[in-house]
Scaffold this motif. Structure first.
Motif, short mmCIF file in Angstrom:
data_model
loop_
_atom_site.label_atom_id
_atom_site.label_comp_id
_atom_site.label_asym_id
_atom_site.label_seq_id
_atom_site.Cartn_x
_atom_site.Cartn_y
_atom_site.Cartn_z
N VAL B 149 0.87 -1.16 0.00
CA VAL B 149 0.00 0.00 0.00
C VAL B 149 0.91 1.22 0.00
O VAL B 149 1.74 1.39 0.91
CB VAL B 149 -0.95 0.02 1.21
N ALA B 150 0.80 2.01 -1.06
CA ALA B 150 1.69 3.16 -1.26
C ALA B 150 0.87 4.45 -1.18
O ALA B 150 -0.26 4.50 -1.67
CB ALA B 150 2.39 3.06 -2.62
N VAL B 151 1.44 5.45 -0.55
CA VAL B 151 0.76 6.73 -0.42
C VAL B 151 1.65 7.84 -1.00
O VAL B 151 2.87 7.74 -0.97
CB VAL B 151 0.42 7.06 1.05
N VAL B 152 1.00 8.85 -1.53
CA VAL B 152 1.75 9.99 -2.05
C VAL B 152 2.59 10.55 -0.90
O VAL B 152 2.12 10.68 0.23
CB VAL B 152 0.80 11.06 -2.62
N MET B 153 3.85 10.84 -1.21
CA MET B 153 4.80 11.24 -0.17
C MET B 153 4.29 12.41 0.68
O MET B 153 3.98 13.47 0.13
CB MET B 153 6.13 11.63 -0.82
N PRO B 154 4.20 12.20 1.98
CA PRO B 154 3.73 13.30 2.84
C PRO B 154 4.85 14.31 3.08
O PRO B 154 6.02 14.03 2.86
CB PRO B 154 3.35 12.59 4.14
N SER B 155 4.47 15.47 3.55
CA SER B 155 5.45 16.55 3.73
C SER B 155 6.45 16.23 4.84
O SER B 155 7.54 16.82 4.88
CB SER B 155 4.74 17.86 4.05
N THR B 156 6.13 15.28 5.73
CA THR B 156 7.08 14.90 6.80
C THR B 156 8.36 14.28 6.24
O THR B 156 9.35 14.17 6.95
CB THR B 156 6.46 13.87 7.76
N PHE B 157 8.34 13.88 4.96
CA PHE B 157 9.53 13.29 4.36
C PHE B 157 10.45 14.33 3.76
O PHE B 157 11.54 14.03 3.34
CB PHE B 157 9.15 12.28 3.26
N LYS B 158 9.99 15.56 3.69
CA LYS B 158 10.83 16.60 3.12
C LYS B 158 11.82 17.04 4.19
O LYS B 158 11.43 17.57 5.23
CB LYS B 158 9.97 17.79 2.66
N ALA B 159 13.09 16.78 3.92
CA ALA B 159 14.11 17.04 4.94
C ALA B 159 14.32 18.55 5.11
O ALA B 159 14.00 19.33 4.23
CB ALA B 159 15.42 16.38 4.55
#
Lengths: 159, 159
Positions: B149-159
């Motif tokens: 199950v894949a989700v569009v990258m959330p903003s928490t992944f933006k370093a």
């Protein structure tokens, strides 16, 4: 608080079964996961390498899955070994498990540069089939939950 | 029959998202999984390295899980990109997904030295959440089934 796994089940696998890319002590390129008891739970500690990245700054999910996988088979081996009356280091050869199924829920992005701690709880489903429920922490943060169903290695794996 | 993935979604990820240990073209140490369309299914081809072993002769489960993981996020990105009216190679930036959950059933020991083929079927659960059901073959042998199950990258992944 620094922690160590002093007695790991993988230290005792027979040489023929010590080549696993995840947990084989003889695989020079591998992760060298080592799994031991901590009370009635099992623990594997691992600090991912810089290249084990998903997005820069965060650990690759496949490495998290690998950690949970080998932590699972190692935990099952520890549990069956203990059930058979043995402990790591008593000179007896431990059982070797393979993974029937692996499930990982990624709860939070896992930060890089921190030692990860996989903690497992083990349930006997059948004498040859064990379930290991694992939580993976980076510091105090629960980053992933995993479940492995491990089975005693079938003869089809003997090369 | 030799097969190739000529147009892979990972070739088009922005540089910042091209460092994944599984599928990042800029990660020199990684697996370089590449995922493309084959009809309405998606395909990733990969020949494990000799060190990617479980027991000598058989592929490490963590590498199978990694293949299924990146094949899943890549397939979801291909599907949403197409839904948005784009195809790989048309110059538009594809969406980037992360894995919410990963499940692998290991059906048979996977022989080493053979190219593996992951084949995916994609279901839209929600505009930002896609499920990818994958089968991994070694030649004609179905070795593992996976679900991501894949989700569009959330903003928490933006370093």
């Amino acid at each position: 608080m620094e922690q160590l796994v002093t007695k790991a089940i993988q230290d005792e696998y027979p040489d023929d079964f010590a080549w696993c890319y995840g947990c084989g002590r003889l695989n020079e390129s591998g992760h060298h996961f080592r799994t031991g008891w901590q009370g009635d739970q099992t623990v594997t500690l691992f600090t991912p390498e810089p290249e084990h990245t998903a997005i820069p700054g965060f650990v690759y999910g496949g490495v998290m899955a690998s950690l949970i996988d080998c932590h699972g088979t190692g935990s099952a081996a520890l549990a069956l070994h203990r059930k058979n009356g043995h402990e790591v280091g008593d000179g007896s050869e431990p059982p070797r498990f393979v993974t029937a199924s692996l499930h990982v829920d990624f709860l939070k992005p896992t930060p890089q540069g921190i030692e990860l701690k996989a903690v497992g709880k083990i349930t006997e489903i059948h004498p040859k089939k064990w379930q290991v429920d694992t939580e993976v922490y980076a510091g105090d943060t629960l980053c992933a939950r995993g479940q492995v169903v491990a089975v005693v290695m079938p003869s089809t794996f003997k090369a």
